[in-house]
Write an enzyme that holds these catalytic residues in place. Structure first.
Site, PDB file in Angstrom:
ATOM      1  N   GLU A  94      25.006 -46.597  43.197  1.00 10.63           N
ATOM      2  CA  GLU A  94      25.452 -46.242  44.550  1.00 10.63           C
ATOM      3  C   GLU A  94      26.282 -47.367  45.152  1.00 10.63           C
ATOM      4  OE1 GLU A  94      25.981 -43.259  45.722  1.00 10.63           O
ATOM      5  OE2 GLU A  94      23.850 -42.759  45.861  1.00 10.63           O
ATOM      6  N   GLY A 141      25.649 -36.525  52.767  1.00 10.85           N
ATOM      7  CA  GLY A 141      25.653 -37.337  51.552  1.00 10.85           C
ATOM      8  C   GLY A 141      25.749 -36.518  50.274  1.00 10.85           C
ATOM      9  N   ASP A 168      32.783 -38.807  43.884  1.00  7.17           N
ATOM     10  CA  ASP A 168      32.493 -37.480  44.426  1.00  7.17           C
ATOM     11  C   ASP A 168      33.471 -36.431  43.904  1.00  7.17           C
ATOM     12  OD1 ASP A 168      30.835 -39.131  45.806  1.00  7.17           O
ATOM     13  OD2 ASP A 168      31.758 -38.814  47.766  1.00  7.17           O
ATOM     14  N   SER A 178      28.628 -34.772  49.508  1.00  3.42           N
ATOM     15  CA  SER A 178      30.061 -34.647  49.191  1.00  3.42           C
ATOM     16  C   SER A 178      30.668 -33.306  49.548  1.00  3.42           C
ATOM     17  CB  SER A 178      30.318 -34.926  47.703  1.00  3.42           C
ATOM     18  OG  SER A 178      29.934 -36.219  47.415  1.00  3.42           O
ATOM     19  N   SER A 179      30.419 -32.884  50.779  1.00  2.00           N
ATOM     20  CA  SER A 179      31.056 -31.648  51.214  1.00  2.00           C
ATOM     21  C   SER A 179      32.575 -31.820  51.232  1.00  2.00           C
ATOM     22  CB  SER A 179      30.544 -31.230  52.594  1.00  2.00           C
ATOM     23  OG  SER A 179      30.832 -32.223  53.544  1.00  2.00           O
TER      24      SER A 179
END
Ligand code: GLA
Length: 390
Positions: free
Chosen positions: A34, A129, A177, A131-132
């Site tokens: 991350e 969180g 993403d 990743s739209s």
């Protein structure tokens, strides 16, 4: 209602005929690595079974996009793209900058962009969180490709999406993403080396479930915080170069070297870079654990990642800490940590499959007891990346 029938019905209603095409592009969850995708590290995401759906057809002159989730419409022409405006000169709404930005980036890469009519909707929660935005970008990248009649590999479309987000929207994100949304493989984790961009899929280990727990807290206007963290990592590389002239990024710095030189960095850069250096080292150990089927070791590294994101990278919030701590105390849980950029949103939990249902219930109850509201928890299925649907 599921977004697919929604966009199909709304397209018919708005444009008086069915769409020519339908695409779907998923969100993602990240298990490990991350805030390292802009430090050349390794990441281990999976595309999830929540997605953005776009119903679309070719149009003449200008593009008309309808965002059902915002109950809004935006219109633009190809020549308006650099200025981010509608033909009347009004600025494009925030949400329209993702589909327009991708068209802009693809046009810059020499691809033909043809006008479209589109209706889209998503069941990837925004600011959670998962990743739209990348899922919107990758759905539209495929839509623009379909109408343009060209054929870029998924990773190239992902890079165009990242460019749109960096240069058009203004978030200095890495590639993870868009990559996961474009390249997802069913029932699989995706291992990406963000330096070489080499990647492969790994089957989900037998007998485990990925459980996503949503605090319901939505990230707001955090691109500034995100960009600041990336800048701190870059500052650390600059300063460490005085002693380690060959380094290109924090990927090139071992934890031992970092410990030796850390005192030379200003406190903020020191903390941020320590997270990145240690997280990159952790991912390598974690991959070895995964290869041996050692889920206990792998989960322990996920827990360590959460602590590091909380204390060194400082992107966690109380709700995420409670969600991770409650999860870690429950039977069947190998590891739990916040996933994605942070500041709100979800945790990712690796859980023994035969205990996943009980885990989800106990986690919801434990979280509610401490925070006073119920979280949304679901067992997530690793899914295929962006695709044209029939
Ligand atoms: C956001 C960014 C990604 C990545 C993660 C943190 O999701 O878009 O590129 O940096 O945060 O790992």
């Amino acid at each position: 209602m599921h977004p697919k029938p929604l966009v199909l019905a709304a397209f018919q209603q708005k444009f008086g005929q069915p769409p020519q095409f339908l695409v779907r592009a998923p969100g993602r969850v990240n298990l490990l690595g991350e805030h390292v995708d802009y430090n050349d590290g390794l990441v281990l995401p999976a595309a999830i079974d929540r997605a953005t759906w776009v119903a679309f057809s070719a149009a003449e002159g200008e593009s008309t996009l309808v965002a059902l989730d915002f109950d809004q419409q935006a219109v633009f022409r190809l020549e308006d793209l650099p200025a981010k405006t509608s033909p009347d000169g009004a600025p494009l709404p925030e949400w329209a900058r993702y589909p327009a930005g991708v068209a802009w980036a693809l046009a810059q890469a020499g691809q033909q962009i043809c006008p479209m009519r589109a209706v889209f909707a998503s069941d990837v929660p925004r600011g959670a969180g998962l990743s739209s935005s990348a899922s919107v970008e990758m759905a539209f990248a495929l839509a623009w490709q379909t109408l343009g009649g060209w054929n870029l590999p998924p990773l190239e479309r992902a890079l165009a999406g990242q460019k749109a987000e960096n240069q058009y929207v203004g978030v200095n994100c890495g590639i993870m993403d868009q990559f996961a949304s474009a390249c997802g493989v069913e029932n699989s984790l995706l291992l990406l080396d963000t330096r070489s961009l080499a990647w492969r899929s790994l089957p989900l280990p037998e007998g485990v479930a990925i459980v996503v727990a949503d605090t319901g807290v939505r990230r707001k206007l955090t691109s500034g915080e995100y960009n600041r963290r990336r800048a701190a990592c870059e500052q650390a590389v600059e300063l460490l170069r005085a002693d380690l002239p060959g380094i290109r990024s924090l990927r090139d710095v071992s934890p031992q070297e970092f410990n030796r030189l850390a005192a030379k960095l200003p406190p903020e850069a020191e903390k941020r870079a320590r997270h990145a250096v240690e997280e990159i080292a952790r991912s390598e150990v974690a991959l070895a654990a995964l290869a041996q089927g050692d889920l206990v070791a792998f989960g322990g590294l996920m827990n360590a990642c959460h602590v590091s994101l909380r204390d060194l990278y400082e992107v966690s919030i109380d709700e995420l800490n409670v969600m991770a701590e409650v999860a870690q105390s429950l039977p069947g849980c190998y590891g739990a940590r916040l996933t994605g950029a942070g500041f709100g949103g979800c945790t990712v939990n690796l859980v023994a499959q035969n205990q996943a249902g009980a885990f989800a219930e106990s986690l919801a109850a434990g979280y509610r007891l401490q925070m006073g509201h119920s979280p949304e928890i679901y067992i997530c299925k690793a899914s295929q990346g962006a695709a044209l649907c029939s």
